[in-house]
Design a protein around this motif. Structure first.
Motif, PDB file in Angstrom:
ATOM      1  N   LEU A  11      -4.237   2.618   3.622  1.00 19.41           N
ATOM      2  CA  LEU A  11      -4.267   2.971   2.148  1.00 19.41           C
ATOM      3  C   LEU A  11      -3.783   1.798   1.483  1.00 19.41           C
ATOM      4  CD1 LEU A  11      -2.949   6.607   1.801  1.00 19.41           C
ATOM      5  CD2 LEU A  11      -5.068   5.660   1.913  1.00 19.41           C
ATOM      6  N   ASN A  12      -4.672   1.412   0.398  1.00 18.88           N
ATOM      7  CA  ASN A  12      -4.552   0.195  -0.253  1.00 18.88           C
ATOM      8  C   ASN A  12      -3.414   0.480  -1.395  1.00 18.88           C
ATOM      9  OD1 ASN A  12      -6.321   1.109  -2.352  1.00 18.88           O
ATOM     10  ND2 ASN A  12      -7.994   0.224  -0.970  1.00 18.88           N
ATOM     11  N   LEU A  30      -0.742   6.677   6.504  1.00 13.54           N
ATOM     12  CA  LEU A  30      -1.642   5.249   6.340  1.00 13.54           C
ATOM     13  C   LEU A  30      -1.238   4.608   5.156  1.00 13.54           C
ATOM     14  CD1 LEU A  30      -5.246   6.986   7.130  1.00 13.54           C
ATOM     15  CD2 LEU A  30      -3.692   5.754   8.775  1.00 13.54           C
ATOM     16  N   GLU A  31      -0.184   4.935   4.385  1.00 11.36           N
ATOM     17  CA  GLU A  31       0.239   4.088   3.300  1.00 11.36           C
ATOM     18  C   GLU A  31       0.847   3.039   3.545  1.00 11.36           C
ATOM     19  OE1 GLU A  31       2.705   6.637   1.108  1.00 11.36           O
ATOM     20  OE2 GLU A  31       0.942   7.916   0.170  1.00 11.36           O
ATOM     21  N   GLY A  32       0.172   1.765   3.085  1.00 10.89           N
ATOM     22  CA  GLY A  32       0.429   0.373   3.457  1.00 10.89           C
ATOM     23  C   GLY A  32      -0.229  -0.276   4.594  1.00 10.89           C
ATOM     24  N   ARG A  33      -0.255  -1.615   4.531  1.00 16.09           N
ATOM     25  CA  ARG A  33      -1.060  -2.520   5.667  1.00 16.09           C
ATOM     26  C   ARG A  33      -0.453  -2.276   7.130  1.00 16.09           C
ATOM     27  NH1 ARG A  33      -4.679  -6.454   3.816  1.00 16.09           N
ATOM     28  NH2 ARG A  33      -4.911  -6.406   1.562  1.00 16.09           N
ATOM     29  N   ASP A  89     -11.281   6.128  -2.694  1.00 15.91           N
ATOM     30  CA  ASP A  89     -10.993   5.164  -3.635  1.00 15.91           C
ATOM     31  C   ASP A  89      -9.653   4.566  -3.528  1.00 15.91           C
ATOM     32  OD1 ASP A  89     -13.249   5.974  -5.186  1.00 15.91           O
ATOM     33  OD2 ASP A  89     -12.099   7.532  -6.168  1.00 15.91           O
ATOM     34  N   TYR A  90      -8.792   4.927  -2.223  1.00 16.60           N
ATOM     35  CA  TYR A  90      -7.429   4.513  -1.982  1.00 16.60           C
ATOM     36  C   TYR A  90      -7.691   3.915  -0.485  1.00 16.60           C
ATOM     37  CZ  TYR A  90      -6.171   7.202  -5.941  1.00 16.60           C
ATOM     38  OH  TYR A  90      -6.271   7.814  -7.189  1.00 16.60           O
ATOM     39  N   LEU A  91      -8.491   4.057   0.229  1.00 14.37           N
ATOM     40  CA  LEU A  91      -8.844   3.508   1.659  1.00 14.37           C
ATOM     41  C   LEU A  91      -9.580   2.253   1.663  1.00 14.37           C
ATOM     42  CD1 LEU A  91      -8.008   4.898   4.392  1.00 14.37           C
ATOM     43  CD2 LEU A  91     -10.780   5.262   4.541  1.00 14.37           C
ATOM     44  N   THR A  92      -8.784   1.363   2.591  1.00 20.72           N
ATOM     45  CA  THR A  92      -9.610  -0.030   2.791  1.00 20.72           C
ATOM     46  C   THR A  92      -9.806   0.097   4.284  1.00 20.72           C
ATOM     47  OG1 THR A  92      -8.284  -1.156   1.212  1.00 20.72           O
ATOM     48  CG2 THR A  92      -9.133  -2.362   3.384  1.00 20.72           C
TER      49      THR A  92
END
Length: 253
Positions: A11-12, A30-33, A89-92
């Protein structure tokens, strides 16, 4: 395959607090690289209970990769009803290479894909009928299982990214084994699969990665650790015992 079409996801940016997605532990994981989920196998399974978020996550990956939210190839753009989540929209999606082929299968909307193919073939095209790429017979004129296998055997051409959401819904156990054989041939042709499933037959694919989505988030598990494998084995080992437990009335011992 050394260079996968989907290498990892994360999540970007934070999800809105009022979004139902925020309540899914697997999504929060998934929040954060630094919490990215890696896809380091040719075949990856997303498993978990109903409502765990596996189909939501697979859909978001598909949309980020350019697929229609209701299924199909990247050339499909029909929409019968906009019900997909905004997780995309929030996923890379991190990718090193790009596939030559691809398909997003949703068991619940495959009927709509088949309809769209028939509708496009009603208009003359210099490139011929689209259904020819799917075996030449309308998918509506076959059973659900037959049409799905026709898709895999005729439309999937290799060097592709194939995202499948609960494909076992259309297939008998024997046809699930057929699918495994088709998958293996496609893997040998530089293909990558990401599959959301409940099937203990499919998730037994050799060398696959299995991610369990549950109330704790997302974690890598071995095949024999999955509830799908354990419950199926216990049932088949002693179905009578399972029935006694399931059908017991209050007060029974």
């Amino acid at each position: 395959m050394e260079r996968r079409y989907v290498e990892s996801i994360f999540l970007n940016s934070p999800l809105p607090e009022d979004s139902y997605l925020h309540a899914l532990p697997a999504v929060q994981a998934l929040e954060g690289r630094e919490k990215r989920l890696s896809f380091d196998a040719d075949v990856t399974f997303l498993v978990g209970e109903n409502g765990s978020g596996k189909s939501t996550l697979l859909e978001a990956i598909a949309v980020c990769c350019g697929f229609n939210a209701e299924g199909g190839t990247r050339n499909f753009n029909f929409s019968t009803r906009a019900t997909h989540s905004r997780l995309c929209d929030y996923l890379t999606v991190a990718r090193i290479s790009y596939p030559k082929d691809g398909f997003f299968l949703r068991a619940e909307s495959f009927y709509n894909v088949a309809t769209n193919i028939d509708e496009m073939d009603e208009s003359p095209s210099l490139g011929g009928n689209l259904i020819d790429s799917y075996g030449g017979v309308s998918l509506h004129k076959q059973s659900h299982g037959e049409s799905f296998l026709a898709l895999v055997q005729n439309r999937f051409g290799g060097h592709g990214l194939y995202l499948l959401d609960e494909p076992e819904a259309a297939l008998s156990p024997t046809r699930q084994l057929t699918l495994l054989g088709e998958m293996h041939q496609l893997v040998r042709m530089q293909s990558q699969f990401i599959i959301a499933t409940h099937s203990p037959i499919l998730m037994a694919y050799p060398g696959a990665r299995i991610y369990l989505l549950d109330e704790t988030g997302i974690r890598l598990v071995h095949y024999q650790e999955t509830e799908h494998y354990q419950m199926t084995r216990r049932f088949l080992d002693d179905p009578d015992r399972m029935f006694r437990y399931l059908f017991a009335e209050d007060g029974d011992t």
